[in-house]
Enzyme design. Structure first.
Site, short mmCIF file in Angstrom:
data_model
loop_
_atom_site.label_atom_id
_atom_site.label_comp_id
_atom_site.label_asym_id
_atom_site.label_seq_id
_atom_site.Cartn_x
_atom_site.Cartn_y
_atom_site.Cartn_z
CG HIS A 12 -0.25 0.26 2.51
ND1 HIS A 12 0.44 -0.76 3.17
CD2 HIS A 12 -0.07 1.36 3.24
CE1 HIS A 12 0.97 -0.26 4.27
NE2 HIS A 12 0.68 1.02 4.35
CG LEU A 15 3.97 4.19 -8.96
CD1 LEU A 15 3.98 5.70 -8.79
CD2 LEU A 15 4.83 3.78 -10.15
N GLY A 17 0.26 0.63 -5.14
CA GLY A 17 -0.54 0.35 -3.94
C GLY A 17 -1.13 1.63 -3.35
CE1 TYR A 137 8.75 -6.60 -13.18
CE2 TYR A 137 9.15 -6.94 -10.83
CZ TYR A 137 8.39 -6.39 -11.86
OH TYR A 137 7.28 -5.65 -11.57
CE LYS A 141 5.69 -8.57 -10.49
NZ LYS A 141 4.71 -8.39 -9.39
CG ASN A 166 7.75 1.15 -18.71
OD1 ASN A 166 7.42 0.11 -19.28
ND2 ASN A 166 9.02 1.46 -18.47
CG HIS A 180 10.77 2.06 -13.43
ND1 HIS A 180 10.10 1.79 -12.26
CD2 HIS A 180 11.06 0.85 -13.97
CE1 HIS A 180 9.96 0.49 -12.12
NE2 HIS A 180 10.53 -0.10 -13.14
O1 GFB Z 1 12.44 2.48 -17.09
P1 GFB Z 1 13.69 1.73 -17.33
O2 GFB Z 1 14.73 1.76 -16.26
O3 GFB Z 1 13.33 0.21 -17.56
O4 GFB Z 1 14.48 2.17 -18.67
P2 GFB Z 1 12.64 -0.54 -18.79
C1 GFB Z 1 13.79 2.53 -19.84
C2 GFB Z 1 14.78 3.14 -20.84
O5 GFB Z 1 15.15 4.43 -20.33
C3 GFB Z 1 16.11 2.39 -21.13
C4 GFB Z 1 16.55 4.65 -20.55
O6 GFB Z 1 16.32 2.44 -22.51
C5 GFB Z 1 17.14 3.25 -20.41
O7 GFB Z 1 18.41 3.22 -21.05
N1 GFB Z 1 17.05 5.61 -19.57
C6 GFB Z 1 17.63 6.79 -19.90
C7 GFB Z 1 17.04 5.50 -18.23
N2 GFB Z 1 18.03 7.44 -18.80
C8 GFB Z 1 17.66 6.66 -17.74
C9 GFB Z 1 17.81 6.82 -16.34
O8 GFB Z 1 18.38 7.81 -15.82
N3 GFB Z 1 17.28 5.84 -15.55
C10 GFB Z 1 16.67 4.74 -16.08
N4 GFB Z 1 16.15 3.80 -15.24
N5 GFB Z 1 16.53 4.53 -17.43
C11 GFB Z 1 11.68 -1.95 -16.85
C12 GFB Z 1 12.03 -3.28 -16.22
O9 GFB Z 1 12.32 -1.93 -18.12
O10 GFB Z 1 10.30 -1.82 -17.08
C13 GFB Z 1 11.25 -3.47 -14.94
O11 GFB Z 1 13.44 -3.30 -15.97
C14 GFB Z 1 9.78 -3.22 -15.17
O12 GFB Z 1 11.44 -4.79 -14.48
C15 GFB Z 1 9.56 -1.89 -15.86
O13 GFB Z 1 9.26 -4.24 -15.93
C16 GFB Z 1 8.09 -1.67 -16.15
O14 GFB Z 1 11.37 0.11 -19.22
O15 GFB Z 1 13.68 -0.76 -19.85
#
Ligand code: GFB
Length: 314
Positions: A12, A15, A17, A137, A141, A166, A180
């Site tokens: 809860h 994000l 919850g 992950y 799931k 996302n 993310h």
């Molecule tokens: O959201 P994200 O971390 O995960 O990354 P996914 C999405 C894209 O954003 C990738 C770019 O192509 C990253 O290279 N990106 C650019 C960044 N700058 C950044 C930054 O500063 N931080 C992050 N985090 N990304 C996730 C899964 O995949 O999706 C999880 O790993 C989950 O398990 C989630 O399923 C919904 O969208 O690639």
């Protein structure tokens, strides 16, 4: 589900919850049960069974999970696999043992094969290799999806599995190492503006496409499905998304305009891009008369206002 039904929202404070709690309360549900991870470690089966035996919730939103962005997944594969399998397995098993009327399990669109045709249809599940950066992950799931399906078949339970794209919004994780992309960029661009930094570093090439659904839309869809449809009508899984995608580069430009930052953007191609696209096909959800309402620009503006007000620094 009626207004006095006992509803347990696992996770809860997270994000999704916290958005489900807001939605339930706004719709007049008064009998909501919550436990923090300090009060109840969902990885411990005996503790979960004891909780269910004493509280006997009628409805369960299983929004508790170990989540994170692309680097968090790549660096902590063991934790992402173990924590998620234990949390969901304990709650699904206890829900069956103590007669929960209906459970909604939250998956993710990362369960689909890396190179599946786009947009992603529910039937593409398990038709190809997963994206390596979040395979643990995704496997966890998928196990939860199959557990809900198997329990429905063997025990006659009514456990539904939803696959959100996302998500972003208030109460998101803004830690730059584990978050993310959308919250990470919002924080990076905001801090660059505050510090007059000449540029903001963005991971990867900026070429991948992502779809983003505001968490209040997600919560609305979860409560709507829980109120109106059973496993028999929904089937094994159902996507929840906007059906619209944006490149990471265009997302950065949108965030820069919302924050009104005037510096440059530098892409770091040494950081992973992850899967090239993961756009949800939402025909199944639309047929159940649900559509998202919050546009990405408005959603980012509202999230930024929340972020500034709450100063959500890790
Ligand atoms: O959201 P994200 O971390 O995960 O990354 P996914 C999405 C894209 O954003 C990738 C770019 O192509 C990253 O290279 N990106 C650019 C960044 N700058 C950044 C930054 O500063 N931080 C992050 N985090 N990304 C996730 C899964 O995949 O999706 C999880 O790993 C989950 O398990 C989630 O399923 C919904 O969208 O690639």
């Amino acid at each position: 589900m009626n207004k006095s039904s006992k509803i347990y929202v696992a996770g809860h404070n997270g994000l999704v919850g916290s958005a489900i709690i807001r939605k339930l309360e706004s719709k007049g549900y008064q009998n909501i049960v919550k436990r923090t991870s300090q009060e109840l470690d969902l990885r411990k089966q005996a503790a979960v069974e004891y909780f269910f035996e004493n509280e006997k919730p009628e409805y369960v939103f299983l929004a508790a999970a170990k989540v994170g962005g692309i680097l968090a997944n790549a660096k902590n594969p063991g934790e992402f696999l173990y924590d998620n399998v234990m949390i969901q397995t304990n709650i699904i098993e206890a829900s069956k043992n103590f007669g929960v009327k209906k459970l909604l399990f939250l998956g993710s669109t990362c369960i689909y094969p890396k190179m599946a045709p786009q947009p992603l249809k529910e039937e593409y599940l398990l038709t190809g290799e997963l994206e390596p950066t979040n395979e643990p992950y995704a496997i966890a799931k998928i196990t939860g999806i199959k557990m809900c399906k198997s329990y429905n078949e063997q025990y006659g339970t009514n456990f539904i599995s939803v696959m959100p794209t996302n998500l972003y919004g208030p109460n998101d994780n803004f830690d730059l190492k584990t978050s993310h992309v959308l919250p990470a960029l919002l924080r990076k661009v905001h801090e660059a503006k505050l510090n007059n930094s000449p540029y903001v570093e963005v991971w990867g090439t900026g070429h991948p496409f992502r779809e983003f659904l505001h968490v209040d839309d997600m919560a609305d869809a979860c409560v709507y499905l829980m109120e109106n449809y059973s496993y028999k009508e929904i089937g094994e899984i159902i996507n929840i998304g906007t059906g619209e995608e944006i490149s990471i580069k265009d997302l950065v430009d949108l965030i820069v305009s919302v924050v009104n930052y005037r510096g440059d953007i530098k892409f770091d191609p040494l950081k992973p891009d992850g899967t090239p696209r993961k756009l949800t096909d939402i025909q199944k959800l639309n047929k159940l008369n649900w559509k998202s309402r919050i546009s990405l620009k408005k959603g980012i503006e509202e999230t930024y206002e929340w972020y500034i007000r709450e100063k959500k620094y890790e």
